[in-house]
Design a protein around this motif. Structure first.
Motif, PDB file in Angstrom:
ATOM      1  N   ILE A   1       0.843  -1.201   0.000  1.00 29.98           N
ATOM      2  CA  ILE A   1       0.000   0.000   0.000  1.00 29.98           C
ATOM      3  C   ILE A   1       0.875   1.247   0.000  1.00 29.98           C
ATOM      4  CG2 ILE A   1      -1.669   1.360   1.339  1.00 29.98           C
ATOM      5  CD1 ILE A   1      -2.900  -1.230   2.309  1.00 29.98           C
ATOM      6  N   LEU A   2       1.946   1.241   0.803  1.00 31.41           N
ATOM      7  CA  LEU A   2       2.846   2.389   0.863  1.00 31.41           C
ATOM      8  C   LEU A   2       3.475   2.650  -0.500  1.00 31.41           C
ATOM      9  CD1 LEU A   2       4.726   1.816   4.249  1.00 31.41           C
ATOM     10  CD2 LEU A   2       2.467   2.763   3.828  1.00 31.41           C
ATOM     11  N   ASP A   3       3.932   1.599  -1.166  1.00 28.59           N
ATOM     12  CA  ASP A   3       4.555   1.750  -2.490  1.00 28.59           C
ATOM     13  C   ASP A   3       3.564   2.274  -3.518  1.00 28.59           C
ATOM     14  OD1 ASP A   3       6.905   0.778  -1.443  1.00 28.59           O
ATOM     15  OD2 ASP A   3       6.604  -1.271  -2.178  1.00 28.59           O
ATOM     16  N   ALA A   4       2.364   1.689  -3.534  1.00 32.34           N
ATOM     17  CA  ALA A   4       1.362   2.074  -4.526  1.00 32.34           C
ATOM     18  C   ALA A   4       0.902   3.518  -4.321  1.00 32.34           C
ATOM     19  CB  ALA A   4       0.165   1.126  -4.451  1.00 32.34           C
ATOM     20  N   THR A   5       0.744   3.936  -3.063  1.00 32.16           N
ATOM     21  CA  THR A   5       0.325   5.309  -2.772  1.00 32.16           C
ATOM     22  C   THR A   5       1.390   6.305  -3.208  1.00 32.16           C
ATOM     23  OG1 THR A   5      -0.954   4.518  -0.870  1.00 32.16           O
ATOM     24  CG2 THR A   5      -0.477   6.876  -0.963  1.00 32.16           C
ATOM     25  N   ALA A   6       2.655   6.002  -2.927  1.00 30.42           N
ATOM     26  CA  ALA A   6       3.757   6.887  -3.325  1.00 30.42           C
ATOM     27  C   ALA A   6       3.817   7.019  -4.836  1.00 30.42           C
ATOM     28  CB  ALA A   6       5.076   6.350  -2.773  1.00 30.42           C
ATOM     29  N   ARG A   7       3.652   5.917  -5.540  1.00 26.23           N
ATOM     30  CA  ARG A   7       3.692   5.961  -7.007  1.00 26.23           C
ATOM     31  C   ARG A   7       2.559   6.816  -7.557  1.00 26.23           C
ATOM     32  NH1 ARG A   7       4.712   0.407  -6.582  1.00 26.23           N
ATOM     33  NH2 ARG A   7       2.570  -0.057  -7.221  1.00 26.23           N
ATOM     34  N   LYS A   8       1.385   6.689  -6.955  1.00 27.28           N
ATOM     35  CA  LYS A   8       0.225   7.433  -7.448  1.00 27.28           C
ATOM     36  C   LYS A   8       0.425   8.940  -7.286  1.00 27.28           C
ATOM     37  CE  LYS A   8      -4.691   6.760  -7.869  1.00 27.28           C
ATOM     38  NZ  LYS A   8      -5.788   5.805  -7.632  1.00 27.28           N
TER      39      LYS A   8
END
Length: 326
Positions: A259-266
């Motif tokens: 979730i942390l990775d996906a949120t940062a990418r977004k």
């Protein structure tokens, strides 16, 4: 203008540290399975003499020491938790008594993993209107007490702990978008109760008369988390004319490394600007953001003058973000 300025941070963890390998001896799981899906490697679990209040007390003492204030300087305690010591009174009042504070406003806030963000905005609002001058804001949980240890999809995700911050009212003439403006600059909160069945505890005083156990539909929660967290962070920054590229650090709710990775990418944020402690602490619900914040302050990553965004999403659903300059 009055702003709530961060004076100090603190945290506390139970003595018992449990690895994935140790957990796999009791639950049908493995280190590889947990790390691949969540990024979690360790969590701390409260012992018989450790409670939400005792962990909150230890975190509060550390935050007060960092702030240079005495306990008697505090006139407001807001404690976020989904695992209070008792149905009532508020766990905040137990912390007040442990700190030796004779009289101050003390109460709990219940918004699960978003609880600390809710508590920050409540304390900030009370400081801004002049009702209080110095606040102790705490996130503390003993989630191990509400886990179903036969459900391997949830029991491996959570841990216990506490984090705290001290806020003080200070006058400022600087615009919120100015690099000289310190303190809480903006906060945005949301809730959508239609998603109750995706993440909840199946008990309560007025329904079953029991504490209940945590239940979660992980895939659906993941999808909502990435969408809601990236949106509320952008909303909080836009409201004060700042952009993600101006942010020094994001301190997210430590639920799942994916979730942390996906949120940062977004948001277009590089991973190296996201504080990650989920591998060491697992998901500590309302404690996760202040725990991660204290970790990064004490290891020197977060420094005075840095622009920091705090964000979290929890059962309800509730979610929110706060922008502060340290």
């Amino acid at each position: 203008m009055i702003r709530s300025v961060l004076l100090g941070t603190g945290s506390a963890l139970p003595a018992r540290r449990v690895s994935n390998a140790e957990l796999a001896e009791q639950v049908d799981t493995s280190d590889e399975w947990i790390v691949e899906r969540t990024g979690i490697r360790f969590r701390h679990l409260a012992g018989p003499d450790e409670t939400t209040a005792t962990l909150a007390y230890d975190a509060s003492k550390a935050a007060l020491a960092a702030s240079g204030l005495a306990a008697q300087d505090i006139d407001l305690i807001v404690l976020a938790t989904a695992t209070p010591d008792q149905t009532f009174p508020a766990t905040a009042t137990k912390v007040q008594a442990l700190l030796g504070i004779d009289d101050c406003v003390a109460f709990d806030v219940a918004a699960v993993c978003s609880g600390f963000l809710y508590a920050v905005q409540v304390a900030d609002s009370m400081i801004r209107v002049g009702a209080h001058r110095r606040a102790l804001v705490i996130g503390a949980e003993t989630f191990s007490r509400i886990l179903d240890w036969e459900d391997r999809t949830t029991c491996v995700l959570f841990g216990d702990g506490a984090g705290a911050i001290v806020l003080e009212a200070q006058e400022s003439a600087d615009d919120v978008s100015s690099p000289d403006a310190r303190g809480i600059l903006a906060a945005k909160l949301h809730a959508d109760g239609r998603h109750n069945e995706l993440l909840y505890v199946d008990g309560g005083p007025s329904t079953t008369g029991t504490v209940g156990k945590l239940r979660m539909k992980g895939r659906e929660v993941f999808r909502h988390a990435v969408t809601n967290l990236s949106a509320v962070m952008a909303e909080a920054l836009k409201g004060i004319d700042l952009t993600p590229d101006q942010v020094d650090w994001v301190v997210p709710h430590q639920a799942n490394a994916r979730i942390l990775d996906a949120t940062a990418r977004k948001l277009g944020l590089p991973a190296e600007r996201v504080i990650v402690t989920v591998d060491q602490h697992a998901n500590t619900s309302a404690a996760s953001v202040p725990l991660a914040l204290d970790t990064a302050v004490r290891d020197g990553r977060i420094k005075p003058g840095h622009l920091v965004v705090l964000e979290a999403m929890g059962g309800g659903f509730t979610w929110g973000a706060a922008v502060l300059r340290v």
